[in-house]
Design a protein around this motif. Structure first.
Motif, PDB file in Angstrom:
ATOM      1  N   LYS A  47      42.662  36.497  48.546  1.00 46.63           N
ATOM      2  CA  LYS A  47      43.100  37.872  48.260  1.00 46.63           C
ATOM      3  C   LYS A  47      41.905  38.782  47.969  1.00 46.63           C
ATOM      4  O   LYS A  47      41.764  39.861  48.558  1.00 46.63           O
ATOM      5  N   SER A  48      41.039  38.328  47.054  1.00 51.68           N
ATOM      6  CA  SER A  48      39.868  39.153  46.719  1.00 51.68           C
ATOM      7  C   SER A  48      38.934  39.282  47.910  1.00 51.68           C
ATOM      8  O   SER A  48      38.336  40.339  48.141  1.00 51.68           O
ATOM      9  N   THR A  49      38.803  38.207  48.654  1.00 54.35           N
ATOM     10  CA  THR A  49      37.930  38.254  49.825  1.00 54.35           C
ATOM     11  C   THR A  49      38.472  39.263  50.847  1.00 54.35           C
ATOM     12  O   THR A  49      37.708  40.000  51.466  1.00 54.35           O
ATOM     13  N   THR A  89      38.178  46.395  41.079  1.00 51.54           N
ATOM     14  CA  THR A  89      37.821  45.023  41.414  1.00 51.54           C
ATOM     15  C   THR A  89      38.394  44.047  40.394  1.00 51.54           C
ATOM     16  O   THR A  89      38.791  44.434  39.300  1.00 51.54           O
ATOM     17  N   GLN A  90      38.408  42.768  40.768  1.00 49.59           N
ATOM     18  CA  GLN A  90      38.996  41.768  39.877  1.00 49.59           C
ATOM     19  C   GLN A  90      38.256  41.724  38.544  1.00 49.59           C
ATOM     20  O   GLN A  90      38.870  41.745  37.484  1.00 49.59           O
ATOM     21  N   VAL A  91      36.917  41.664  38.604  1.00 50.46           N
ATOM     22  CA  VAL A  91      36.107  41.808  37.397  1.00 50.46           C
ATOM     23  C   VAL A  91      35.740  43.290  37.317  1.00 50.46           C
ATOM     24  O   VAL A  91      35.128  43.803  38.236  1.00 50.46           O
ATOM     25  N   LEU A 164      44.124  47.338  44.049  1.00 47.17           N
ATOM     26  CA  LEU A 164      44.037  46.879  42.666  1.00 47.17           C
ATOM     27  C   LEU A 164      44.023  45.361  42.654  1.00 47.17           C
ATOM     28  O   LEU A 164      44.994  44.724  43.053  1.00 47.17           O
ATOM     29  N   ASP A 165      42.912  44.797  42.200  1.00 48.70           N
ATOM     30  CA  ASP A 165      42.803  43.344  42.173  1.00 48.70           C
ATOM     31  C   ASP A 165      43.102  42.842  40.763  1.00 48.70           C
ATOM     32  O   ASP A 165      42.290  42.968  39.870  1.00 48.70           O
ATOM     33  N   GLU A 166      44.280  42.310  40.580  1.00 47.02           N
ATOM     34  CA  GLU A 166      44.764  41.794  39.303  1.00 47.02           C
ATOM     35  C   GLU A 166      44.595  42.793  38.159  1.00 47.02           C
ATOM     36  O   GLU A 166      43.874  42.547  37.205  1.00 47.02           O
ATOM     37  N   PRO A 167      45.310  43.915  38.246  1.00 46.15           N
ATOM     38  CA  PRO A 167      45.146  44.975  37.249  1.00 46.15           C
ATOM     39  C   PRO A 167      45.698  44.623  35.875  1.00 46.15           C
ATOM     40  O   PRO A 167      45.367  45.293  34.915  1.00 46.15           O
TER      41      PRO A 167
HETATM   42 MG   LIG Z   1      40.738  37.079  43.398  1.00 40.99          MG
END
Ligand SMILES: [Mg+2]
Ligand SMILES: Nc1ncnc2c1ncn2[C@@H]1O[C@H](COP(=O)(O)OP(=O)(O)OP(=O)(O)O)[C@@H](O)[C@H]1O
Lengths: 244, 346
Positions: A47-49, A89-91, A164-167
């Motif tokens: 997903k993040s990629t 981003t996720q982080v 939105l990556d894991e908001p």
């Molecule tokens: Mg991820």
């Protein structure tokens, strides 16, 4: 917007491999203007990629990315942002040494000049209810607050598409509810793709869901059908279905 | 710190600074005038690195090379034109142009910061070798002999524009170099408060976020790099004027390391710090140079080591932290980390 126009985002056969690892493979993805879509999938599903391929933090090793029908496969990260794609981003990627307001000012500087910078900041502060912490430095905020500030930074440029990556990662229950409300508010102006694990949350924002598994699109559908799909339950935590 | 508007703050610094610089030569001896003039030239070099490294986050080993190029370009141009005015311009533009080309390849290739450091160092050392073998008469630029390791002597001093017969003596040179350093300081403060300054600091803090917001960081790095090279070149022009002489040692490893030491001792992420570092170390090395018992580099190395161990943040950030920590803690956000605050107090 236009009924017959090209979709806001389209990927054709997008793939990303790292040596032998196929992190993303042959992804055909479509998102219409104003749509809200959730992206789910187990850890390492890609997903993040996929988000990084869309924003060119990674240059996809195969396939094509189209924004409103325009081929942006070779466009660099900043150009993607200028075409109206914002990402949390996720982080969280924020400016730790600056205050909330300074963070937003800097973000607004990307797309505005002069008075419009302050106006864009005020609007973002308003929309994300950040007034009370406007003068606080980012490294003194809670994890949840940092995520909201990052979201506010993205909003200053009024993007057509927000990733939105894991908001809601690491948020309290109340914070998760607030974030769900924010996402729906943002959806009035922007299309969104939200990577999320929490089914409760996905149901609360009632949206289409795309499932990633081992770098590929595994399933597609409404929140209800996806949650009842036993195949999805299996890849996800090995449960029989996601409601149990 | 009290919130005095920047324009008033800088106006006051400009007036007070200019008054001191203009008045000082009447009160100090000839040797001191020469020493401080050299310090001013070095302070400009230190400011260029303090900006590009401390604010833009680009560790450039090549600031001394731009300084040297500025000095050489001024020397060659002044000898040919017999008038310093266009020579100053060339002394600034040549290093800026050089930085533009070098920076383009480095930043647009997205080389990581360690490669930027190595490449700027290598280019500096190549210039050292190159300038060293220019003793042959074939290396003439018009009437100017580059002179290999012997350097270029008898560089014409600064003159009133259009009047080569009216040139600056040591006292005037002191004032010119001092006002130039002051102007560079104020110019950088203004730049850091402006859009470009905010962007450059944002890049230092989080380059990825800046790109995701839509800033072309390659471009802004290049701009910062070129500005810093132009400033270093201006320092080199002052340096070439200081004793009417320049030789390849400005491209040497030892000289190239100096601005880095000045910035570290004075304080990375400040502008006053690099100036202070340049003044302290340059004065110290001259004082030490007059005695013959101990090798001067040994002592400077020792000073540097002790400093880095005892005051790792540098002088100015340490003083600022001391100052904010002592004040009653009205605002819990003040104090810690004041040195790396991205607000642009210099
Ligand atoms: Mg991820
Ligand atoms: N830079 C990289 N180099 C090598 N492998 C990578 C790289 N980035 C990601 N991967 C691999 O790609 C796969 C997908 O990772 P990705 O981070 O996209 O998963 P994800 O779906 O976001 O997972 P999570 O839910 O844990 O965030 C993983 O196997 C990961 O190890």
């Amino acid at each position: 917007m236009a009924e017959r126009g090209a979709p806001l985002l389209e990927t054709r056969g997008v793939g990303m491999r790292f040596g032998g690892v196929k992190a993303v493979e042959d992804v055909d993805f479509r998102l219409e203007e104003g749509e809200l879509r959730c992206l789910i999938g187990p850890n390492g599903a890609g997903k993040s990629t996929f988000f990084r391929c869309l924003t060119k933090q990674y240059q996809p090793t195969s396939g094509t990315v189209l924004l409103r029908g325009r081929d942006v496969t070779r466009a660099p990260t900043h150009a993607i942002a200028r075409q109206g794609v914002g990402i949390k981003t996720q982080v969280p990627n924020v400016f730790d040494g600056l205050t909330v307001r300074e963070n937003l000012r800097l973000a607004a500087t990307a797309r505005h000049r002069g008075r419009a910078i302050d106006e864009a900041c005020d609007q973002a502060i308003e929309r994300l209810s950040l007034k009370a912490i406007g003068g606080h430095r980012l490294d003194r905020l809670s994890h949840g607050q940092r995520q909201w500030v990052e979201l506010a930074m993205v909003v200053t440029s009024r993007p057509a598409l927000i990733l939105l990556d894991e908001p809601t990662a690491g948020m309290t229950h109340a914070e998760v509810e607030h974030t769900a409300a924010l996402i729906q508010e943002l959806n009035r102006d922007s299309a969104l793709i939200v990577v999320e694990h929490d089914m409760q949350f996905i149901r609360s924002i009632a949206t289409g869901v795309t499932v990633f598994h081992q770098g590929r699109i595994f399933a597609d559908g409404t929140a209800e059908t996806i949650m009842r799909d036993p195949r999805v339950g299996e890849i996800y935590l090995g449960k029989r279905n996601l409601l149990s | 710190m009290a919130r005095v508007p920047l324009a008033i703050q800088l106006g006051a610094i400009a007036l007070a600074g200019a008054a001191v610089i203009v008045a000082l030569p009447s009160f100090i001896g000839y040797d001191t005038i020469l020493q401080i003039t050299l310090n001013f030239a070095f302070a400009i070099l230190a400011l260029s690195l303090g900006f590009v490294w401390g604010y833009a986050g680009i560790f450039s080993f090549g600031q001394a090379a731009f300084f040297g190029l500025g000095g050489y370009a001024y020397a060659a141009a002044a000898i040919n034109f017999g008038d310093s005015t266009p020579a100053i311009l060339i002394g600034v533009l040549l290093p800026a142009l050089f930085a533009l080309v070098l920076g383009y390849f480095v930043f647009y290739a997205r080389l990581s910061s360690i490669y930027v450091a190595v490449i700027t160092l290598v280019v500096t050392l190549i210039l050292y070798k190159f300038m060293g073998q220019t003793a042959k008469p074939s290396y003439m630029i018009g009437n100017a002999m580059l002179g290999g390791y012997n350097g270029i002597p008898a560089i014409p001093p600064l003159n009133v524009p259009g009047r080569p017969d009216l040139f600056a003596g040591p006292e005037e040179m002191f004032v010119i170099a001092g006002l130039t350093a002051l102007a560079v300081y104020i110019g950088l403060r203004v730049l850091l408060a402006a859009r470009l300054g905010k962007i450059v600091v944002g890049m230092r803090e989080n380059e990825l976020r800046m790109e995701l917001l839509g800033f072309d960081t390659r471009f802004y790095k290049l701009v910062a790099f070129v500005i810093a090279a132009a400033i270093a070149g201006l320092g080199g022009v002052m340096f070439a004027n200081w004793n009417a002489f320049i030789d390849p040692h400005v491209f040497g490893l030892g000289f190239s390391a100096q601005p880095i030491i000045w910035v570290m001792i004075g304080g990375l992420g400040t502008l006053i710090g690099p100036i202070l570092g340049a003044f302290i170390l340059s004065t110290l090395s001259l004082e030490l140079g007059t005695q013959k018992t101990i090798d001067i580099n040994l002592i400077l190395g020792l000073v540097f080591t002790v400093f880095v161990l005892l005051v790792p943040q540098g002088i100015i950030p340490t003083l600022r932290k001391f100052w904010t920590d002592r004040r009653p803690a009205r605002d819990p956000d003040a104090g810690a980390n004041a040195s790396r605050e991205a607000s642009s107090h210099g």
